[in-house]
Scaffold this motif. Structure first.
Motif, PDB file in Angstrom:
ATOM      1  N   PHE A 198      44.629  52.753  44.890  1.00 59.13           N
ATOM      2  CA  PHE A 198      43.436  53.462  44.946  1.00 59.13           C
ATOM      3  C   PHE A 198      43.418  54.275  43.781  1.00 59.13           C
ATOM      4  CE2 PHE A 198      44.697  53.560  49.622  1.00 59.13           C
ATOM      5  CZ  PHE A 198      43.406  52.928  50.185  1.00 59.13           C
ATOM      6  N   ASN A 199      43.240  53.430  42.714  1.00 58.88           N
ATOM      7  CA  ASN A 199      43.253  54.250  41.411  1.00 58.88           C
ATOM      8  C   ASN A 199      41.828  54.536  41.095  1.00 58.88           C
ATOM      9  OD1 ASN A 199      41.873  51.760  40.652  1.00 58.88           O
ATOM     10  ND2 ASN A 199      43.941  50.969  39.746  1.00 58.88           N
ATOM     11  N   GLN A 250      42.520  57.386  49.027  1.00 54.88           N
ATOM     12  CA  GLN A 250      43.234  57.823  47.660  1.00 54.88           C
ATOM     13  C   GLN A 250      43.675  59.216  47.991  1.00 54.88           C
ATOM     14  OE1 GLN A 250      40.428  58.864  44.524  1.00 54.88           O
ATOM     15  NE2 GLN A 250      41.801  57.845  42.945  1.00 54.88           N
ATOM     16  N   GLN A 288      47.648  60.093  47.566  1.00 50.72           N
ATOM     17  CA  GLN A 288      48.233  61.114  46.690  1.00 50.72           C
ATOM     18  C   GLN A 288      48.820  62.184  47.368  1.00 50.72           C
ATOM     19  OE1 GLN A 288      44.465  62.223  44.789  1.00 50.72           O
ATOM     20  NE2 GLN A 288      44.419  60.888  43.202  1.00 50.72           N
ATOM     21  N   VAL A 307      49.042  54.880  46.064  1.00 53.73           N
ATOM     22  CA  VAL A 307      48.261  55.492  44.888  1.00 53.73           C
ATOM     23  C   VAL A 307      47.802  54.362  43.582  1.00 53.73           C
ATOM     24  CG1 VAL A 307      48.504  57.125  42.919  1.00 53.73           C
ATOM     25  CG2 VAL A 307      49.263  57.729  45.238  1.00 53.73           C
TER      26      VAL A 307
END
Length: 435
Positions: free
Chosen positions: A370-371, A413, A417, A367
């Motif tokens: 993949f901000n 992403q 999440q 996570v």
């Protein structure tokens, strides 16, 4: 007809009657049960419709899960058996008539001896209390196993709900990807009319649109399947609902102390109760090697002498052959089995906590990778590449590659999440204190 001739004839007639009636009786029995079999209906749970939250789904699954409903019905049966186990044996009333309907002085009932007696079996070696303890421990073990199953159902429903949210988000990304592909195709057609593109690029753009629509079809199928998997947790096949929630609701997890979490998990309590049950069963089977005592008393009437007398009897089976040795041996072996099963349950729980902790840490790292900044960079790269293509400074292949990269980043992403939320919620549910 003489009596010695009548008896063989009556026996033969009785045998023939039983033989001829057996198929008819079997057929009648089948006909009797057929309406009951035809009336059996296997109905599903009430469907959830409209917008549902995670809490709605979990509550519905806990109420209508076929696994839990089956276990709760068995628990009610065990509670009834516990009541039955504590009941003493019933007394027996016996009436015996001797020396009548004979010849000579025994003709008729004038010389009959009539005995009426009441007897009671007395259980020794504490069989009743031991039997009640076995039933009570089995009931408590079933309660602990239901509590464990409730956690499993909660975890499964929560994970399925998150998977549905993930599939829903992937579908939305796939729709955006189709829109980008169609916009790109429109741009290339306009450039072709202006003489700034080629028919080859138009063909590639059309192919890209087809591929984007295929990905959208796959995403919608995955979303439909995820809805079906969620509904399976409460035994219903309806999927006319829409999940309401966010994949970004993760607020940070506090990793549990594994040993403490294992010790307070209901599965651990169930394993301990199963071992105590095996010990109690061994004690009960050991007590059964002692024969129960049956005592009785009554009165006897001697009609020929017109006298009555008291009758008392005591009966004790002699344990010469059957000393319950087989059942005692079996109960002792099941002690070893329950001990091994307890170790297996502990190992299973430890493995689950270890794997979930590893999943949580890995998902947390992904996570972070993949901000939002990473996604924004990919989107900006696609916009810059499109602009460069319009200016003749980039090829169509670079545009397609930039769009594919953006979709991969966005889907990555979403997946990260969802993995983080699944691992976090599963750990939280499995390590919660007992109610």
């Amino acid at each position: 007809m003489q009596f010695k001739h009548f008896l063989p004839l009556a026996t033969a007639l009785l045998f023939a009657s039983c033989s001829s009636n057996r198929p008819t009786q079997s057929s009648k029995a089948t006909d009797t049960y057929r309406p009951a079999i035809q009336n059996i209906s296997l109905s599903s749970a009430p469907f959830l419709k409209g917008t549902i939250t995670r809490e709605n789904a979990i509550r519905h699954a806990l109420g209508y899960s076929p696994i839990l409903q089956s276990q709760r019905a068995e628990l009610r049966a065990l509670q009834a058996e516990t009541v039955q186990a504590g009941l003493p044996p019933n007394p027996e009333l016996g009436i015996e008539i001797e020396n009548f309907a004979g010849s000579g002085g025994s003709r008729g009932f004038d010389g009959a001896e009539i005995t009426a007696a009441l007897s009671q079996r007395l259980e020794v070696a504490g069989k009743r209390s031991k039997r009640t303890l076995v039933a009570a421990l089995e009931t408590e073990a079933a309660k602990a196993e239901i509590a464990s199953s409730e956690r499993d159902v909660t975890v499964a429903t929560d994970r399925a709900f998150t998977t549905l949210l993930e599939a829903q988000a992937v579908t939305a990304l796939s729709i955006s990807n189709v829109s980008r592909a169609e916009e790109n195709l429109a741009t290339i057609n306009a450039l072709l009319e202006a003489g700034k593109s080629t028919s080859i690029d138009v063909g590639r753009a059309k192919l890209a649109v087809s591929e984007a629509k295929e990905l959208l079809t796959e995403a919608r199928l995955a979303e439909s399947n995820a809805a079906v998997e969620l509904s399976r947790n409460w035994g219903g096949g309806g999927t006319d609902f829409t999940p309401q929630g966010s994949l970004t609701s993760y607020e940070g997890a506090i990793l549990p102390q594994v040993d403490e979490a294992i010790s307070r998990h209901p599965l651990t309590r169930a394993a301990s109760l199963r071992f105590a049950l095996a010990e109690a069963t061994y004690d009960l089977e050991s007590a059964k090697r002692f024969s129960d005592i049956e005592i009785g008393g009554g009165i006897r009437q001697l009609r020929d002498a017109d006298e009555t007398a008291a009758v008392v009897g005591v009966s004790i089976p002699l344990p010469l052959f059957n000393r319950n040795q087989g059942n005692i041996k079996a109960a002792k072996e099941r002690l070893d089995r329950s001990r091994a099963e307890a170790r297996g349950k502990e190992s299973e729980l430890r493995s689950r906590f270890t794997m979930l902790t590893s999943d949580l840490r890995t998902a947390h790292t992904r996570v972070a990778q993949f901000n939002s900044q990473t996604v924004n960079v990919a989107r900006q790269a696609l916009a810059d590449t499109n602009l460069a293509y319009s200016s003749g400074k980039a090829s169509l292949l670079e545009v397609l590659d930039a769009r594919k990269t953006l979709l991969q980043v966005e889907r990555g992403q979403v997946r990260a999440q969802a993995d983080l939320l699944r691992a976090n919620n599963s750990l939280k549910t499995l390590s919660q204190p007992n109610k």
